[in-house]
Design an enzyme around this catalytic site. Structure first.
Site, mmCIF file in Angstrom:
data_model
loop_
_atom_site.group_PDB
_atom_site.id
_atom_site.type_symbol
_atom_site.label_atom_id
_atom_site.label_comp_id
_atom_site.label_asym_id
_atom_site.label_seq_id
_atom_site.Cartn_x
_atom_site.Cartn_y
_atom_site.Cartn_z
ATOM 1 C CB THR A 144 -3.715 -4.302 2.389
ATOM 2 O OG1 THR A 144 -2.312 -4.366 2.098
ATOM 3 C CG2 THR A 144 -4.004 -2.948 3.007
ATOM 4 C CB SER A 179 -0.033 4.647 0.046
ATOM 5 O OG SER A 179 -1.107 3.719 0.108
ATOM 6 C CE1 TYR A 181 -6.189 -0.070 -1.081
ATOM 7 C CE2 TYR A 181 -3.848 -0.477 -0.761
ATOM 8 C CZ TYR A 181 -5.142 -0.953 -0.881
ATOM 9 O OH TYR A 181 -5.382 -2.290 -0.787
ATOM 10 C CG HIS A 182 -1.080 0.683 2.003
ATOM 11 N ND1 HIS A 182 -0.356 1.222 0.962
ATOM 12 C CD2 HIS A 182 -1.095 -0.653 1.783
ATOM 13 C CE1 HIS A 182 0.054 0.242 0.165
ATOM 14 N NE2 HIS A 182 -0.379 -0.905 0.643
ATOM 15 C CE LYS A 185 -8.269 -2.042 1.030
ATOM 16 N NZ LYS A 185 -9.450 -2.850 0.679
#
Lengths: 398, 398
Positions: A144, A179, A181-182, A185
């Protein structure tokens, strides 16, 4: 080519599978349907009814005479990953199979840990299984743009040449993800870069922007082929959510001042970008990053664009600010590079009035299915307990 | 101050606990004794017999009249972490509680995934539990200089000012870690930086060099207080291993050309650095990095130093190259900054002939316990199956 696609039940996974299948590739899809259960936990659902993956694969065969092979597997199960690679022997492995939502990862402790363990373990299993059974396969992994955050310098594609105290090196671009989530990644990207270096594997890390769009040429073939278009606070993305808010007759909500700039792309371009990566693979030992988006907008611009288009359709749409649930800069410099995919031949579908017009019309057909109470943000970044956390949303396991 | 020390049974954890206890801090130690089992799996053990942590805490009480509180807990158990913070209410949390070995993380797929999941989950649990129950506590976390790798520019302490295309920003220093273990530390660092930013927590990330030394002022008080000095390929570090090889009468083995430069420090300085970090805490919202080492050497220099000192003791030590099991640069630029701890008052114990002399004499006393077959490297980085992997070293669970 033989392409194994991880996360084949998702918003991007299923359209990518059909797109590649129609272009003559032999496609396998893998999913464990975890996201369907997360939707259930949060009581959110895609705008259109979505068939099971089995049914969609059947419909695809019926309509095109082409087989998409279906594997049901959890990527955290190493034996399953290795077994699929041995059975399918892919030339390229497209990895979408992760928990994809920043708000989901910020709901509570359990979901933060789950997101990182799930995503990191899945990617590590893929890397090790490739090492063992498919070292020449090309890994194309969905990352991302959010891995970079919003630095005050131009963002390059994965690497940056730094001059420092009279010396130079080309180093990984510094990451400031926003976050858990980020962050997952970013962890994946570091692990992949290492695997390429020590095991001579070939990988492309697609640092993708925010995707919008409701249909592709393939989903349009039949209602049964629709993909899971989300508009809720957890799985929905900005443009998609704004379009649904316009149709629902509620204000288009911008988080904070709305000056947050991001890269965006049409779902059709996602499919083409993945195909371009597959057709032009990384070399053995090469870890490369493509910044995968076609235009940048700030959030207020986007909301105004959608509102203006809605008004042309006679819908009295308005834009409203809500308190930003995230901790992020609301005004900042943003100038990320995105030339590598263009150089490979990407011809962008830019955001246009026609596209927005068509999206709004599509959404209108499903207006009766819109759940108005799942759109406004309840998950908070700043350490306050989120409303979702209070809602007896205990951890039901992975 | 009240200091809770995670990983209190380890090479650094136990000496740190005693050091802080003797200086008037109220100390709690936490361990799940996982490393004792990893030693068992690999049939390696510390040079000296090591008492259980319970026995060492008892001996410490008997000798000093001071209590070190002992918690038996796995950091992957969130409830346990939160419970300990609520019970102990620390002012500072010193986090050594991770799988600490690069070779261990490279043995096979299971141990790679275990290392990352264990370390990342433990640190995430600590961060979330601090957010919930101890937001003003200062987190002092053990990272590693290996997070940076060996870039061709000077390494700064955690952050670097970058000028790029006419703009400037101070950004996280780019990371190029060299094993799945080192990667786990990079993941932790990213997670901590994020938590400090969004939750206003205070954290110090100690990017530590390679520690050497067999004893501290506190371990010398009584044989029962010894710390786990490792010399094997998996848990041993360069200087410690060279000293043991000299005493065992086998060549001091340098990996590859031996031009690998690293930062090193005496175990006594580790304890003082941690104390300095605790006494001078980060501010709320601040994530800071201290590069924690006192001198740099390359591996061949170190081996020659140890061999020369051994010869002075009448031991005919020699240095030999072995094929490098790792994938790393064997000649490279290396000039990392390390001024922050000096500015706080660190007075280094540099590597000296006297120190090496004393280490060799200490080791001589335990010569009969040296296992000669656990010193040479069997774990390989390059994707070949390691000898350990072939040795029916299946995964016994975490």
């Amino acid at each position: 080519m033989k392409v194994l696609l991880l996360g084949g039940d998702g918003y991007l996974g299923w359209p990518t599978a059909m797109y590649l299948s129609l272009r003559g590739h032999r496609v396998g899809v893998v999913d464990n349907f975890a996201k369907r259960r997360w939707e259930m936990e949060l009581n959110v659902e895609p705008l259109m009814p979505i068939r099971t993956l089995h049914d969609r694969v059947d419909a695809w065969r019926e309509l095109t005479g082409t087989e998409i092979e279906l594997f049901v597997a959890d990527l955290r199960n190493y034996g399953a990953v290795e077994g699929m690679l041995e059975a399918f022997r892919p030339d390229a492995l497209v990895h979408y199979g992760e928990q994809p939502s920043a708000p989901y990862s910020m709901i509570d402790h359990n979901r933060a840990v789950f997101t990182q363990v799930n995503n990191v373990t899945g990617t590590l299993n893929v890397l090790w299984a490739m090492r063992q059974t498919a070292p020449e396969c090309h890994l194309v992994k969905l990352g991302t743009m959010g891995e970079y955050g919003t630095p005050n310098i131009d963002i390059e594609e994965g690497f940056i040449e730094i001059e420092h105290k009279g010396r130079r090196d080309v180093l990984p671009f510094p990451c400031q993800p926003g976050s858990f989530y980020h962050l997952s990644k970013v962890h994946d990207s570091h692990n992949m870069r290492f695997a390429c270096r020590v095991w001579k594997m070939a990988a492309t890390d697609l640092h993708q922007g925010v995707v919008y769009g409701i249909e592709t040429d393939e989903t349009r073939l039949d209602d049964r082929l629709a993909t899971s278009f989300h508009y809720d606070e957890v799985f929905g993305t900005a443009i998609n959510r704004f379009c649904v808010q316009a149709i629902a007759g509620i204000p288009l909500t911008v988080y904070g001042r709305g000056g947050q700039s991001r890269g965006f792309l049409n779902i059709r371009d996602t499919l083409r970008c993945v195909e371009l990566a597959i057709l032009n693979p990384a070399k053995p030992g090469e870890y490369r990053v493509f910044n995968q988006f076609t235009e940048t907008f700030n959030v207020t611009q986007l909301a105004e664009l959608v509102a203006a288009q809605a008004r042309q359709l006679g819908i009295p749409a308005e834009v409203a600010e809500v308190k930003n649930p995230r901790v992020e800069l609301e005004e900042h410099y943003y100038n990320p590079a995105h030339t590598k995919l263009l150089r490979l031949g990407l011809q962008p579908h830019f955001l246009s009035d026609v596209l927005l017009h068509s999206m709004l019309q599509q959404i209108e057909k499903f207006k009766h299915r819109i759940k108005r109470d799942i759109i406004l943000p309840r998950v908070k970044w700043n350490g306050e307990r989120s409303e979702l956390e209070e809602l007896k949303l205990m951890w039901a396991g992975a």
